[in-house]
Design an enzyme around this catalytic site. Structure first.
Site, PDB file in Angstrom:
ATOM      1  N   CYS A   1       3.910   2.310 -43.732  1.00  0.00           N
ATOM      2  CA  CYS A   1       2.965   3.348 -43.336  1.00  0.00           C
ATOM      3  C   CYS A   1       3.098   4.490 -44.343  1.00  0.00           C
ATOM      4  O   CYS A   1       4.019   4.502 -45.172  1.00  0.00           O
ATOM      5  CB  CYS A   1       3.294   3.838 -41.926  1.00  0.00           C
ATOM      6  SG  CYS A   1       4.929   4.566 -41.810  1.00  0.00           S
TER       7      CYS A   1
ATOM      8  N   HIS B   1      14.095   0.636 -41.935  1.00  0.00           N
ATOM      9  CA  HIS B   1      14.751  -0.472 -41.233  1.00  0.00           C
ATOM     10  C   HIS B   1      14.486  -1.792 -41.929  1.00  0.00           C
ATOM     11  O   HIS B   1      13.824  -2.673 -41.387  1.00  0.00           O
ATOM     12  CB  HIS B   1      14.241  -0.561 -39.787  1.00  0.00           C
ATOM     13  CG  HIS B   1      14.971   0.341 -38.873  1.00  0.00           C
ATOM     14  ND1 HIS B   1      14.364   1.013 -37.851  1.00  0.00           N
ATOM     15  CD2 HIS B   1      16.279   0.693 -38.838  1.00  0.00           C
ATOM     16  CE1 HIS B   1      15.271   1.754 -37.232  1.00  0.00           C
ATOM     17  NE2 HIS B   1      16.430   1.576 -37.816  1.00  0.00           N
TER      18      HIS B   1
ATOM     19  N   GLU C   1      14.123   9.566 -34.213  1.00  0.00           N
ATOM     20  CA  GLU C   1      13.013  10.544 -34.304  1.00  0.00           C
ATOM     21  C   GLU C   1      13.070  11.523 -33.125  1.00  0.00           C
ATOM     22  O   GLU C   1      12.892  12.734 -33.299  1.00  0.00           O
ATOM     23  CB  GLU C   1      11.660   9.816 -34.310  1.00  0.00           C
ATOM     24  CG  GLU C   1      10.494  10.787 -34.442  1.00  0.00           C
ATOM     25  CD  GLU C   1       9.143  10.166 -34.126  1.00  0.00           C
ATOM     26  OE1 GLU C   1       8.894   9.011 -34.511  1.00  0.00           O
ATOM     27  OE2 GLU C   1       8.346  10.860 -33.461  1.00  0.00           O
TER      28      GLU C   1
ATOM     29  N   THR D   1       6.061   9.663 -32.247  1.00  0.00           N
ATOM     30  CA  THR D   1       4.874   9.199 -32.989  1.00  0.00           C
ATOM     31  C   THR D   1       4.507   7.749 -32.656  1.00  0.00           C
ATOM     32  O   THR D   1       3.352   7.364 -32.777  1.00  0.00           O
ATOM     33  CB  THR D   1       5.088   9.320 -34.516  1.00  0.00           C
ATOM     34  OG1 THR D   1       6.280   8.624 -34.859  1.00  0.00           O
ATOM     35  CG2 THR D   1       5.178  10.755 -34.961  1.00  0.00           C
TER      36      THR D   1
ATOM     37  N   CYS E   1       1.116   8.721 -33.726  1.00  0.00           N
ATOM     38  CA  CYS E   1       0.553   8.442 -35.052  1.00  0.00           C
ATOM     39  C   CYS E   1      -0.227   7.131 -34.954  1.00  0.00           C
ATOM     40  O   CYS E   1       0.268   6.166 -34.363  1.00  0.00           O
ATOM     41  CB  CYS E   1       1.691   8.304 -36.041  1.00  0.00           C
ATOM     42  SG  CYS E   1       1.178   7.572 -37.580  1.00  0.00           S
TER      43      CYS E   1
ATOM     44  N   SER F   1      13.728  -4.582 -36.744  1.00  0.00           N
ATOM     45  CA  SER F   1      12.662  -3.577 -36.719  1.00  0.00           C
ATOM     46  C   SER F   1      11.795  -3.830 -35.487  1.00  0.00           C
ATOM     47  O   SER F   1      11.190  -4.890 -35.333  1.00  0.00           O
ATOM     48  CB  SER F   1      11.835  -3.689 -38.009  1.00  0.00           C
ATOM     49  OG  SER F   1      10.476  -3.436 -37.769  1.00  0.00           O
ATOM     50  N   SER F   2      11.769  -2.845 -34.593  1.00  0.00           N
ATOM     51  CA  SER F   2      11.072  -3.086 -33.322  1.00  0.00           C
ATOM     52  C   SER F   2       9.569  -3.233 -33.530  1.00  0.00           C
ATOM     53  O   SER F   2       8.921  -4.021 -32.849  1.00  0.00           O
ATOM     54  CB  SER F   2      11.388  -1.995 -32.316  1.00  0.00           C
ATOM     55  OG  SER F   2      10.993  -0.760 -32.828  1.00  0.00           O
ATOM     56  N   ASN F   3       8.997  -2.522 -34.517  1.00  0.00           N
ATOM     57  CA  ASN F   3       7.540  -2.668 -34.699  1.00  0.00           C
ATOM     58  C   ASN F   3       7.199  -4.039 -35.271  1.00  0.00           C
ATOM     59  O   ASN F   3       6.148  -4.593 -34.978  1.00  0.00           O
ATOM     60  CB  ASN F   3       6.970  -1.497 -35.510  1.00  0.00           C
ATOM     61  CG  ASN F   3       7.243  -1.627 -36.986  1.00  0.00           C
ATOM     62  OD1 ASN F   3       6.548  -2.341 -37.686  1.00  0.00           O
ATOM     63  ND2 ASN F   3       8.259  -0.935 -37.466  1.00  0.00           N
TER      64      ASN F   3
HETATM   65 FE1  F3S Z   1       4.736   6.336 -40.349  1.00  0.00          FE
HETATM   66 FE2  F3S Z   1       4.743   8.938 -40.225  1.00  0.00          FE
HETATM   67 FE3  F3S Z   1       3.252   7.552 -38.665  1.00  0.00          FE
HETATM   68  S1  F3S Z   1       6.493   7.646 -40.605  1.00  0.00           S
HETATM   69  S2  F3S Z   1       4.359   5.691 -38.292  1.00  0.00           S
HETATM   70  S3  F3S Z   1       3.023   7.670 -40.831  1.00  0.00           S
HETATM   71  S4  F3S Z   1       4.426   9.323 -38.117  1.00  0.00           S
END
Ligand code: F3S
Length: 283
Positions: A12, A40, A128, A166, A194, A222-224
């Site tokens: 990201c 991660h 975070e 986020t 985010c 990595s959880s995502n």
């Molecule tokens: Fe990445 Fe920043 Fe969003 S680290 S997930 S762009 S809050």
């Protein structure tokens, strides 16, 4: 056979920015530290270590380092006191906190000055969230579920400022906002989710629904990335979860028309390209 990459995949904006910062600092030839792994992903961290970047794991490590060189704060951010400890240690501190996270720090710091109580919708213990807590000067509570929102009582009639981690789930945040509204805790509600996570999940789902085979590239811790794997598996029975190209044991039946690829927010571009090229050339 077609090989298609999800519209949004991989680093990201904030993570890319933090890693670019590290690379730019390596070029200066100074001793470089990152406060916690910059991302991660073991591959990325190993590669940086080979270039001399050292990971400081916490305040103890910080106290033990010799106090020369540059330390980079990763995209998640750190508590204010940690940043001050870095500076007091004599290190040059470069803040690569994602601007979206920094915005939350500013909101909660202001709320503290205004005498408000801060509530963070997020996972307690996540770096975070720990960082955000560390910018609050007054009372702060982390809530993760609707039930916790129901049970929350503001201190002595204090006004409440509600923000979110986020990566918090949007629907869950909405439910918490509604609960807070009913309780009259809607003095300052800021949706700080985010959309990078949502964009990645949505485009993975769309691609997996049309693909015959899906490949998810990401670190197992990595959880995502794991979440992307779950989403893709629900849409596409032949979904592979790999960390690097070496993990890929692809067997494609003749009838395969479309292979979809997606990657977690901590997966570097070169890894994504490597897998894409491999599938294109070999099948
Ligand atoms: Fe990445 Fe920043 Fe969003 S680290 S997930 S762009 S809050």
């Amino acid at each position: 056979m077609e090989v298609k990459l999800a519209e949004y995949a991989g680093f990201c904006f904030g993570v890319k920015r933090a890693i670019d910062t590290v690379h730019a600092q390596i070029d200066t030839g100074k001793k470089i530290y990152t406060y916690g792994p910059i991302v991660h992903n073991e591959e990325v961290v190993r590669e940086l270590e080979q270039k001399g970047v050292q990971v400081i794991e916490g305040e103890e490590d910080l106290a033990a380092c010799d106090g020369t060189g540059t330390i980079i704060i990763r995209a998640h951010g750190v508590p204010k006191a940690t940043q001050e400890a870095m500076e007091q240690r004599g290190l040059e501190c470069i803040d690569a906190t994602c601007p979206f996270v920094k915005r939350i720090h500013k909101i909660v710091a202001q709320a503290g000055e205004d005498g408000m109580e801060v509530v963070i919708a997020g996972n307690a213990g996540h770096p975070e969230v720990e960082g955000i807590k560390g910018w609050c000067s007054g009372p702060v509570t982390v809530i993760e579920t609707e039930e916790e929102a129901q049970n929350f009582i503001a201190r002595d009639g204090q006004k409440v400022c509600l923000v979110s981690q986020t990566t918090f789930n949007y629907n869950k945040f909405q439910s918490i906002v509604e609960i807070f509204q009913k309780k009259g805790y809607n003095d300052n509600v800021v949706n700080t989710i985010c959309n990078a996570t949502e964009e990645r999940q949505h485009s993975a789902r769309v691609l997996a629904a049309e693909a015959d085979v899906m490949i998810v590239i990401g670190s197992k811790n990595s959880s995502n990335s794991r979440k992307l794997y779950e989403i893709c598996s629900a849409e596409c029975a032949r979904t592979y979860f790999i960390q690097t190209l070496d993990d890929l044991r692809l067997e494609l039946p003749k009838a395969v028309r479309l292979v979809g690829i997606t990657a977690g927010a901590s997966t570097p571009n070169n890894l994504i390209e490597e897998v894409q090229n491999y599938v294109r050339i070999n099948f």
